[in-house]
Design a protein around this motif. Structure first.
Motif, short mmCIF file in Angstrom:
data_model
loop_
_atom_site.label_atom_id
_atom_site.label_comp_id
_atom_site.label_asym_id
_atom_site.label_seq_id
_atom_site.Cartn_x
_atom_site.Cartn_y
_atom_site.Cartn_z
N TRP A 164 -9.38 15.92 29.31
CA TRP A 164 -8.42 15.11 30.06
C TRP A 164 -8.44 15.38 31.57
O TRP A 164 -8.00 14.55 32.36
CB TRP A 164 -6.99 15.37 29.56
CG TRP A 164 -6.56 14.65 28.33
CD1 TRP A 164 -6.38 15.17 27.09
CD2 TRP A 164 -6.24 13.26 28.21
NE1 TRP A 164 -5.97 14.21 26.20
CE2 TRP A 164 -5.87 13.02 26.86
CE3 TRP A 164 -6.23 12.18 29.11
CZ2 TRP A 164 -5.50 11.76 26.40
CZ3 TRP A 164 -5.86 10.93 28.64
CH2 TRP A 164 -5.49 10.73 27.30
N TYR A 165 -8.92 16.52 31.99
CA TYR A 165 -8.87 16.96 33.39
C TYR A 165 -9.57 15.95 34.31
O TYR A 165 -10.63 15.43 33.99
CB TYR A 165 -9.56 18.33 33.49
CG TYR A 165 -9.60 18.95 34.86
CD1 TYR A 165 -8.43 19.33 35.51
CD2 TYR A 165 -10.82 19.19 35.50
CE1 TYR A 165 -8.47 19.93 36.76
CE2 TYR A 165 -10.87 19.79 36.74
CZ TYR A 165 -9.69 20.15 37.37
OH TYR A 165 -9.74 20.75 38.60
N ARG A 166 -8.96 15.68 35.47
CA ARG A 166 -9.55 14.75 36.43
C ARG A 166 -9.70 15.37 37.82
O ARG A 166 -9.84 14.68 38.83
CB ARG A 166 -8.71 13.47 36.54
CG ARG A 166 -8.65 12.65 35.25
CD ARG A 166 -8.00 11.30 35.49
NE ARG A 166 -7.70 10.60 34.26
CZ ARG A 166 -8.56 9.80 33.63
NH1 ARG A 166 -9.77 9.61 34.12
NH2 ARG A 166 -8.20 9.19 32.52
N GLY A 167 -9.67 16.68 37.89
CA GLY A 167 -9.63 17.37 39.17
C GLY A 167 -10.87 17.29 40.04
O GLY A 167 -10.83 17.67 41.21
N TYR A 168 -11.98 16.78 39.51
CA TYR A 168 -13.16 16.60 40.35
C TYR A 168 -13.05 15.32 41.18
O TYR A 168 -13.79 15.15 42.16
CB TYR A 168 -14.43 16.52 39.51
CG TYR A 168 -14.74 17.76 38.71
CD1 TYR A 168 -14.46 19.04 39.20
CD2 TYR A 168 -15.33 17.67 37.45
CE1 TYR A 168 -14.74 20.17 38.46
CE2 TYR A 168 -15.63 18.79 36.70
CZ TYR A 168 -15.32 20.04 37.21
OH TYR A 168 -15.61 21.16 36.47
N PHE A 169 -12.14 14.43 40.79
CA PHE A 169 -12.08 13.11 41.41
C PHE A 169 -10.70 12.73 41.93
O PHE A 169 -10.60 11.93 42.85
CB PHE A 169 -12.54 12.06 40.38
CG PHE A 169 -13.84 12.39 39.70
CD1 PHE A 169 -15.05 12.15 40.34
CD2 PHE A 169 -13.86 12.97 38.44
CE1 PHE A 169 -16.26 12.46 39.73
CE2 PHE A 169 -15.06 13.29 37.82
CZ PHE A 169 -16.26 13.04 38.47
N HIS A 170 -9.64 13.26 41.33
CA HIS A 170 -8.27 12.90 41.71
C HIS A 170 -7.52 14.13 42.20
O HIS A 170 -7.81 15.26 41.82
CB HIS A 170 -7.50 12.31 40.51
CG HIS A 170 -8.02 10.98 40.07
ND1 HIS A 170 -7.51 10.33 38.95
CD2 HIS A 170 -8.98 10.16 40.56
CE1 HIS A 170 -8.15 9.18 38.79
NE2 HIS A 170 -9.05 9.07 39.74
N GLU A 171 -6.54 13.89 43.06
CA GLU A 171 -5.69 14.98 43.55
C GLU A 171 -4.77 15.49 42.44
O GLU A 171 -4.32 14.69 41.61
CB GLU A 171 -4.85 14.49 44.73
CG GLU A 171 -5.67 14.04 45.94
CD GLU A 171 -6.42 15.18 46.61
OE1 GLU A 171 -6.07 16.35 46.36
OE2 GLU A 171 -7.37 14.89 47.35
N PRO A 172 -4.47 16.79 42.41
CA PRO A 172 -5.02 17.84 43.28
C PRO A 172 -6.46 18.18 42.87
O PRO A 172 -6.70 18.53 41.71
CB PRO A 172 -4.09 19.03 43.05
CG PRO A 172 -3.56 18.81 41.66
CD PRO A 172 -3.48 17.33 41.45
N LYS A 173 -7.37 18.04 43.80
CA LYS A 173 -8.79 18.22 43.49
C LYS A 173 -9.19 19.68 43.47
O LYS A 173 -8.65 20.50 44.21
CB LYS A 173 -9.65 17.45 44.50
CG LYS A 173 -9.48 15.94 44.42
CD LYS A 173 -10.37 15.24 45.42
CE LYS A 173 -11.83 15.35 45.05
NZ LYS A 173 -12.69 14.53 45.94
N ALA A 174 -10.14 19.98 42.61
CA ALA A 174 -10.71 21.32 42.56
C ALA A 174 -11.46 21.58 43.87
O ALA A 174 -12.05 20.68 44.45
CB ALA A 174 -11.66 21.45 41.38
N THR A 175 -11.40 22.82 44.33
CA THR A 175 -12.16 23.18 45.52
C THR A 175 -13.61 23.44 45.13
O THR A 175 -13.92 23.68 43.96
CB THR A 175 -11.58 24.45 46.17
OG1 THR A 175 -11.78 25.55 45.27
CG2 THR A 175 -10.09 24.29 46.47
N GLU A 176 -14.49 23.43 46.11
CA GLU A 176 -15.89 23.72 45.80
C GLU A 176 -16.05 25.15 45.32
O GLU A 176 -16.92 25.43 44.48
CB GLU A 176 -16.78 23.47 47.02
CG GLU A 176 -18.26 23.56 46.68
CD GLU A 176 -19.16 22.91 47.72
OE1 GLU A 176 -20.38 23.10 47.63
OE2 GLU A 176 -18.63 22.20 48.61
N GLN A 177 -15.19 26.04 45.81
CA GLN A 177 -15.24 27.42 45.33
C GLN A 177 -14.91 27.49 43.84
O GLN A 177 -15.54 28.25 43.09
CB GLN A 177 -14.25 28.30 46.12
CG GLN A 177 -14.23 29.75 45.66
CD GLN A 177 -13.21 30.59 46.41
OE1 GLN A 177 -12.68 30.18 47.44
NE2 GLN A 177 -12.93 31.78 45.90
#
Length: 372
Positions: free
Chosen positions: A292-305
């Protein structure tokens, strides 16, 4: 006479409009299934076929369990008889491994959601199979990053095709990976909000509740429960949605994740059944769920770290995900560390990502390939 001559184009247009409407009414596959269920020590095959007066009829056959692999399971298409194919049932179903070596060729697709024609076109155009559904991808790997169910009108046929090709691929040295997405878990656990009405009606006509068709005592239900939520294929971490930072912190191996989550595929709507709240994190919506996670594309976005932490943890170079449609899919994100492959199959956007001899390409249904 002149008036009649002037009216002829209008009459022709009217006839054309009527014919188009008639074709539209008659369009679509009137077959559904087959569904293989195990009842009372026997194998029951139920399906929907076109009946008299354009209606539908249920057909049920019973066979002894012994020698079930000798019973042909035929998938039919009333609107495209040339698409029919036969499936051989597997004698045993085993849970998929979590890690695989890097293949020379890999085709990654996602979110087919019952669009059989789209899947068929993609596999033909990219030489994964031939017109007779024989595997022609050699030692290549086909990866489906989740979502076989919902929205489309040929869900069982889509699943059966993958079931068939999975066996064919292994005989040719290749492999087919079916990774589960949120819509697959939804259907196994009773969240049927996106299921087309025809499937409820057809289940009733066959004498079943819809949830019985993919239960643990059915062939497709057992097959789906043998699949993983996440796999490592060479340099690639393949899953449906993504790995949230909260999952990184658990420091679990892929094998631990898949083995721990598998017993709960059909319990995702019942968090109270998760005695281990750590496992619930893998099912807990867009916050941390692998599907379900969408953090690569929607806020709050995952950081590159945080993306780098996932790559380091599982010793891969990139993460391949579906689930979230963007205008730039199929495409790379986070400096090439995330590959998004979800496109709107229902609106005719039939594309995927092809890895071939060290290079990545965006491919579609024409066979043309553009470098990513």
């Amino acid at each position: 006479m002149m008036m009649l001559f002037r009216m002829m184009p209008m009459l022709a247009a009217g006839l054309l409009f009527f014919n188009v409407n008639l074709q539209a009414q008659q369009a679509g596959n009137k077959n559904d299934g087959p569904y293989v269920l195990y009842r009372g020590g026997a194998m029951v095959i139920s399906r929907i076929e076109p009946g008299k007066d354009k209606g539908a009829q249920a057909v049920t056959e019973r066979y002894p369990l012994k020698g079930k692999d000798k019973v042909p399971v035929v998938v039919r298409f009333s609107d495209h008889p040339g698409w029919d194919f036969t499936v051989k049932l597997q004698t045993t179903l085993v849970n998929e491994p979590s890690e695989f070596r890097q293949p020379d060729k890999l085709l990654a697709l996602s979110d087919i959601e019952g669009e059989f024609e789209a899947l068929r076109k993609l596999l033909l155009a990219n030489r994964v199979m031939d017109e007779h559904y024989n595997w022609t991808f050699g030692k290549g790997h086909l990866v489906i990053c989740g979502d076989l169910f919902d929205r489309g009108l040929d869900v069982p046929a889509t699943i059966w095709l993958l079931y068939k090709l999975e066996q064919d691929a292994k005989t040719k040295g290749g492999y087919l990976h079916t990774i589960l997405g949120n819509h697959d878990i939804m259907n196994l656990s009773g969240d049927v909000r996106y299921v087309k009405e025809k499937y409820f009606s057809n289940a009733k006509l066959m004498g079943y509740d819809y949830m019985e068709l993919y239960g643990p005592d059915t062939e497709l239900g057992r097959w789906l429960r043998s699949k993983n939520l996440v796999e490592k294929i060479g340099d690639n971490l393949c899953l449906h949605a993504g790995v949230a930072p909260e999952i990184n912190k658990l420091n679990m191996s892929l094998k631990q994740i898949n083995e721990s989550c598998r017993p709960y595929y059909d319990k995702a709507k019942k968090p109270d059944l998760f005695a281990d709240k750590t496992i619930w994190k893998f099912f807990d919506g867009t916050k941390s769920s692998l599907f379900w996670y969408r953090g690569y594309f929607h806020e709050p976005k995952a950081t590159e770290q945080e993306v780098d932490e996932t790559l380091s943890l599982y010793k891969v170079k990139r993460i391949i995900v579906g689930h979230t449609i963007t205008d730039t899919n199929v495409g790379f994100y986070y400096n090439g560390k995330v590959l998004g492959i979800d496109v709107n199959q229902h609106k005719g956007h039939h594309e995927g990502a092809l890895y071939n001899q060290g290079k990545w390409y965006k491919v579609g249904v024409t066979g043309a390939a553009g470098k990513l």
